[in-house]
Scaffold this active site. Structure first.
Site, PDB file in Angstrom:
ATOM      1  N   ASP A  17      -4.223   0.701  -8.949  1.00  0.00           N
ATOM      2  CA  ASP A  17      -4.265   1.748  -7.925  1.00  0.00           C
ATOM      3  C   ASP A  17      -4.073   3.001  -8.720  1.00  0.00           C
ATOM      4  O   ASP A  17      -2.934   3.213  -9.480  1.00  0.00           O
ATOM      5  CB  ASP A  17      -3.162   1.317  -7.032  1.00  0.00           C
ATOM      6  CG  ASP A  17      -3.279   0.535  -5.872  1.00  0.00           C
ATOM      7  OD1 ASP A  17      -4.482  -0.043  -5.808  1.00  0.00           O
ATOM      8  OD2 ASP A  17      -2.433   0.278  -4.935  1.00  0.00           O
TER       9      ASP A  17
ATOM     10  N   HIS B 107      -5.371  -1.558   4.801  1.00  0.00           N
ATOM     11  CA  HIS B 107      -4.452  -2.596   5.452  1.00  0.00           C
ATOM     12  C   HIS B 107      -5.279  -2.605   6.847  1.00  0.00           C
ATOM     13  O   HIS B 107      -5.464  -2.042   7.453  1.00  0.00           O
ATOM     14  CB  HIS B 107      -2.953  -1.925   5.699  1.00  0.00           C
ATOM     15  CG  HIS B 107      -2.295  -1.507   4.727  1.00  0.00           C
ATOM     16  ND1 HIS B 107      -2.619  -0.193   4.075  1.00  0.00           N
ATOM     17  CD2 HIS B 107      -1.445  -1.844   3.836  1.00  0.00           C
ATOM     18  CE1 HIS B 107      -1.979   0.049   2.888  1.00  0.00           C
ATOM     19  NE2 HIS B 107      -1.039  -1.108   2.877  1.00  0.00           N
TER      20      HIS B 107
ATOM     21  N   HIS C 238       3.871   3.934  -9.449  1.00  0.00           N
ATOM     22  CA  HIS C 238       4.962   2.869  -9.387  1.00  0.00           C
ATOM     23  C   HIS C 238       5.501   2.472 -10.877  1.00  0.00           C
ATOM     24  O   HIS C 238       6.488   2.170 -11.131  1.00  0.00           O
ATOM     25  CB  HIS C 238       4.379   1.666  -8.585  1.00  0.00           C
ATOM     26  CG  HIS C 238       3.983   1.704  -7.303  1.00  0.00           C
ATOM     27  ND1 HIS C 238       3.302   0.811  -6.686  1.00  0.00           N
ATOM     28  CD2 HIS C 238       3.954   2.719  -6.794  1.00  0.00           C
ATOM     29  CE1 HIS C 238       3.084   1.345  -5.400  1.00  0.00           C
ATOM     30  NE2 HIS C 238       3.272   2.730  -5.593  1.00  0.00           N
TER      31      HIS C 238
ATOM     32  N   ASP D 138      -5.467   4.917  -4.735  1.00  0.00           N
ATOM     33  CA  ASP D 138      -4.228   4.929  -3.720  1.00  0.00           C
ATOM     34  C   ASP D 138      -3.561   6.276  -3.852  1.00  0.00           C
ATOM     35  O   ASP D 138      -2.560   6.488  -4.359  1.00  0.00           O
ATOM     36  CB  ASP D 138      -3.282   3.645  -4.201  1.00  0.00           C
ATOM     37  CG  ASP D 138      -2.067   3.377  -2.813  1.00  0.00           C
ATOM     38  OD1 ASP D 138      -2.263   4.459  -2.066  1.00  0.00           O
ATOM     39  OD2 ASP D 138      -1.595   2.411  -3.260  1.00  0.00           O
TER      40      ASP D 138
ATOM     41  N   GLU E  32       0.038  -0.061 -10.132  1.00  0.00           N
ATOM     42  CA  GLU E  32      -0.248   1.430  -9.672  1.00  0.00           C
ATOM     43  C   GLU E  32       0.662   2.365 -10.522  1.00  0.00           C
ATOM     44  O   GLU E  32       1.745   2.280 -10.904  1.00  0.00           O
ATOM     45  CB  GLU E  32       0.253   1.665  -8.237  1.00  0.00           C
ATOM     46  CG  GLU E  32       0.202   2.956  -7.867  1.00  0.00           C
ATOM     47  CD  GLU E  32       0.453   2.836  -6.121  1.00  0.00           C
ATOM     48  OE1 GLU E  32      -0.007   2.290  -5.520  1.00  0.00           O
ATOM     49  OE2 GLU E  32       1.237   4.017  -5.808  1.00  0.00           O
TER      50      GLU E  32
ATOM     51  N   ASP F 263       1.849   9.804  -5.060  1.00  0.00           N
ATOM     52  CA  ASP F 263       0.485   9.181  -4.808  1.00  0.00           C
ATOM     53  C   ASP F 263      -0.398  10.448  -5.049  1.00  0.00           C
ATOM     54  O   ASP F 263      -1.259  10.602  -4.322  1.00  0.00           O
ATOM     55  CB  ASP F 263       0.417   8.759  -3.621  1.00  0.00           C
ATOM     56  CG  ASP F 263       1.194   7.153  -3.547  1.00  0.00           C
ATOM     57  OD1 ASP F 263       1.457   6.723  -4.658  1.00  0.00           O
ATOM     58  OD2 ASP F 263       1.331   6.909  -2.414  1.00  0.00           O
TER      59      ASP F 263
ATOM     60  N   ASP G  50      -4.256  -0.147   9.307  1.00  0.00           N
ATOM     61  CA  ASP G  50      -5.004   1.180   9.064  1.00  0.00           C
ATOM     62  C   ASP G  50      -6.162   1.199   9.957  1.00  0.00           C
ATOM     63  O   ASP G  50      -6.592   2.364  10.453  1.00  0.00           O
ATOM     64  CB  ASP G  50      -5.540   1.287   7.682  1.00  0.00           C
ATOM     65  CG  ASP G  50      -4.305   1.301   6.652  1.00  0.00           C
ATOM     66  OD1 ASP G  50      -3.179   1.565   6.849  1.00  0.00           O
ATOM     67  OD2 ASP G  50      -4.786   0.757   5.477  1.00  0.00           O
TER      68      ASP G  50
ATOM     69  N   ASP H 140       7.411   8.522  -4.982  1.00  0.00           N
ATOM     70  CA  ASP H 140       5.805   8.060  -5.171  1.00  0.00           C
ATOM     71  C   ASP H 140       4.866   9.331  -4.580  1.00  0.00           C
ATOM     72  O   ASP H 140       4.572   8.908  -3.301  1.00  0.00           O
ATOM     73  CB  ASP H 140       5.704   6.891  -4.163  1.00  0.00           C
ATOM     74  CG  ASP H 140       4.569   5.996  -4.790  1.00  0.00           C
ATOM     75  OD1 ASP H 140       3.969   6.290  -5.775  1.00  0.00           O
ATOM     76  OD2 ASP H 140       4.391   4.982  -3.832  1.00  0.00           O
TER      77      ASP H 140
ATOM     78  N   GLU I 186       1.601  -6.177  -6.264  1.00  0.00           N
ATOM     79  CA  GLU I 186       1.731  -5.205  -6.594  1.00  0.00           C
ATOM     80  C   GLU I 186       2.971  -4.473  -6.880  1.00  0.00           C
ATOM     81  O   GLU I 186       3.685  -4.452  -6.051  1.00  0.00           O
ATOM     82  CB  GLU I 186       0.888  -3.968  -5.550  1.00  0.00           C
ATOM     83  CG  GLU I 186       0.943  -2.726  -6.053  1.00  0.00           C
ATOM     84  CD  GLU I 186       0.249  -1.723  -5.093  1.00  0.00           C
ATOM     85  OE1 GLU I 186      -0.964  -2.088  -4.302  1.00  0.00           O
ATOM     86  OE2 GLU I 186       0.877  -0.562  -4.720  1.00  0.00           O
TER      87      GLU I 186
HETATM   88  C1  XLS Z   1       2.656   1.763  -1.359  1.00  0.00           C
HETATM   89  C2  XLS Z   1       1.634   0.841  -1.992  1.00  0.00           C
HETATM   90  C3  XLS Z   1       0.528   0.450  -1.047  1.00  0.00           C
HETATM   91  C4  XLS Z   1      -0.080  -0.619  -1.471  1.00  0.00           C
HETATM   92  C5  XLS Z   1      -0.829  -1.457  -0.472  1.00  0.00           C
HETATM   93  O1  XLS Z   1       3.374   2.438  -2.201  1.00  0.00           O
HETATM   94  O2  XLS Z   1       1.133   1.562  -3.231  1.00  0.00           O
HETATM   95  O3  XLS Z   1      -0.250   1.566  -0.576  1.00  0.00           O
HETATM   96  O4  XLS Z   1      -1.042  -0.307  -2.400  1.00  0.00           O
HETATM   97  O5  XLS Z   1      -0.021  -1.818   0.434  1.00  0.00           O
HETATM   98 NI    NI Z   2       2.325   4.690  -4.454  1.00  0.00          NI
HETATM   99 NI    NI Z   3      -0.700   0.949  -4.048  1.00  0.00          NI
END
Ligand code: XLS
Ligand code: NI
Ligand code: NI
Length: 442
Positions: free
Chosen positions: A301, A106, A276, A344, A273, A314, A109, A312, A237
């Protein structure tokens, strides 16, 4: 001569070698062997691994109950451009040692927000110079860029769907710049994840107006992309909730419907993702199949959630059943074009040492390499595909063929069934046998 980075930020960690399944070395791949051919194509090209800047370089490992635990010796607690430059060197050392061909970021970032948009853009330009240098030095490429339209308080009500028109304008300016920067870095794509594009209560929300604004925003982005000559792929996404209670891009089907309704389907694919998809009550393979059916699966992702935690999380994916399913659908689709497997994912708060970043990525890369090899073996074996072919065999001839080709109407179908009296007997779906078959390969 390629310029070498002077300081080493992960001393004692070598470039991660492939040592094969019997290796006991924790800093080696057992399955990911980049040049090894699977179905005639190197693993590196099948998998197109990508490292994310946000979790891996900027993640502090904080949670709602406590501050970050991450030990990152190069962090000095400042928000300076100098530190932002250092982080680029850190990131590329890590990605290079992992042997991943791509990264993603991003805008915020990589470079700090300034006191005005102008200053923020200047900060970004300064860091993009360093990113460019490191890309040239290492050959690592940008899988996709994106804009952070959710962290700053100005985005409290969303960005493109904010009730505040000025915030829409700010977001437009920010995305314009982020696309330019992605273009300058030769990015293969650009992602729109609607960080706060959704609502917390319908009591204060004009849903139709917000969706119209989101449609408008994406059209403006497409227009600008053309003006700029950026040829990368645009992605949306999906995510059903978090941070808002209802995100508009809730799952693959909702995104596809939105894109169709606003006449954007020709310009977007989906970046799916895993965590998600499961938050939306689907499996990852479900959302992939939905996207593939619409010819709209673009990128992935790669991560996983935790069934005991409903958010989430991740996490890095290590489940070989999951990676096998993903690779089965991906191989069926014919593989990635612009997309890749983008981690991700973040290490747990308890895994706070720099070395943990390596174990996490090695595990994820090996899990996908195994998934690839297993999926390829299942396809070569052919029994799974043959079962499906036979299961739908009644559509390849006779009345099924006439229906599929649009020749039979209700009258003919009635006459056909009156003549036969009843439908042919059904056959078993054999789910358990098929599950056993998959296990034979794992
Ligand atoms: C957040 C998203 C984010 C996207 C990019 O939940 O996964 O990381 O991949 O903005
Ligand atoms: Ni996520
Ligand atoms: Ni993501």
């Amino acid at each position: 001569m390629k310029r070498r980075a002077t300081t080493e930020y992960f001393p004692g960690i070598p470039r991660i070698p492939y040592e094969g399944p019997s290796s006991k070395n924790p800093l080696a791949f057992r399955h990911y062997n980049p040049e090894e051919l699977v179905d005639g194509k190197p693993m590196r090209e099948h998998l197109r691994f990508s490292v994310v800047y946000w979790h891996t370089i900027r993640g502090k490992l904080s949670d709602m109950f406590g501050e970050g635990t991450a030990v990152r010796p190069w962090e000095d607690g400042s928000n300076s451009l100098e530190l932002a430059r250092t982080r680029v060197r850190v990131a590329f050392e890590l990605i290079e040692k992992l042997g991943a061909p791509f990264y993603a970021f991003h805008d915020r970032d990589v470079a700090p927000e300034g006191r005005s948009l102008r200053e923020t853009n200047r900060n970004l330009d300064a860091i993009v110079k360093v990113l460019k240098e490191e890309q040239a030095r290492t050959g690592i490429r940008l899988l996709w860029g994106t804009a952070c339209l959710f962290a700053h308080p100005r985005f409290v009500h969303g960005a493109a769907t904010s009730c505040n028109a000025d915030v829409f304008a700010y977001a437009a300016a920010q995305v314009k710049k982020a696309i330019e920067v992605t273009h300058e870095l030769g990015g293969a794509g650009y992602v729109f994840w609607g960080g706060r594009e959704g609502y917390s209560t319908l009591l204060n929300t004009d849903l139709k107006r917000e969706l119209d604004h989101l449609g408008r925003f994406l059209h403006l982005a497409v227009d600008y992309k053309r003006t700029l000559g950026f040829r990368g792929q645009f992605y949306i996404e999906p995510k059903p909730k978090e941070p808002t209670k209802h995100q508009y891009d809730s799952d693959a089907a909702a995104c596809l419907n939105f894109l169709r309704e606003y006449d954007l389907l020709g310009d977007f694919k989906l970046n799916l993702e895993t965590n998600h998809a499961t938050l939306a009550g689907h499996t990852m393979q479900h959302d992939m199949e939905v996207a593939i059916a619409a010819n709209a699966l673009g990128s992935i992702d790669a991560n996983v959630g935790d069934v005991l935690l409903g958010w989430d999380t991740d996490q890095f994916p290590t489940n070989v059943y999951l990676t096998t399913e993903i690779m089965l659908s991906l191989l069926k689709m014919g593989g990635f074009t612009t997309g890749g497997l983008n981690f991700d994912a973040k290490v747990r708060r308890e895994s706070f040492e720099p070395e943990d970043l390596f174990h996490a990525h090695i595990g994820g890369m090996d899990a996908f390499a195994r998934g690839l090899k297993i999926a390829s073996a299942i396809r070569r074996d052919g029994r799974l595909a043959e079962f499906i072919r036979q299961r739908y065999g009644s559509w390849d001839e006779g009345i099924g063929k006439r229906i599929e080709s649009g020749k039979a109407g209700f009258r003919e179908l009635e006459a056909y069934m009156l003549e036969r009296g009843d439908a042919a007997l059904n056959r078993s779906g054999r789910q358990e046998w098929l599950e056993n078959l998959i296990n034979d390969f794992i």
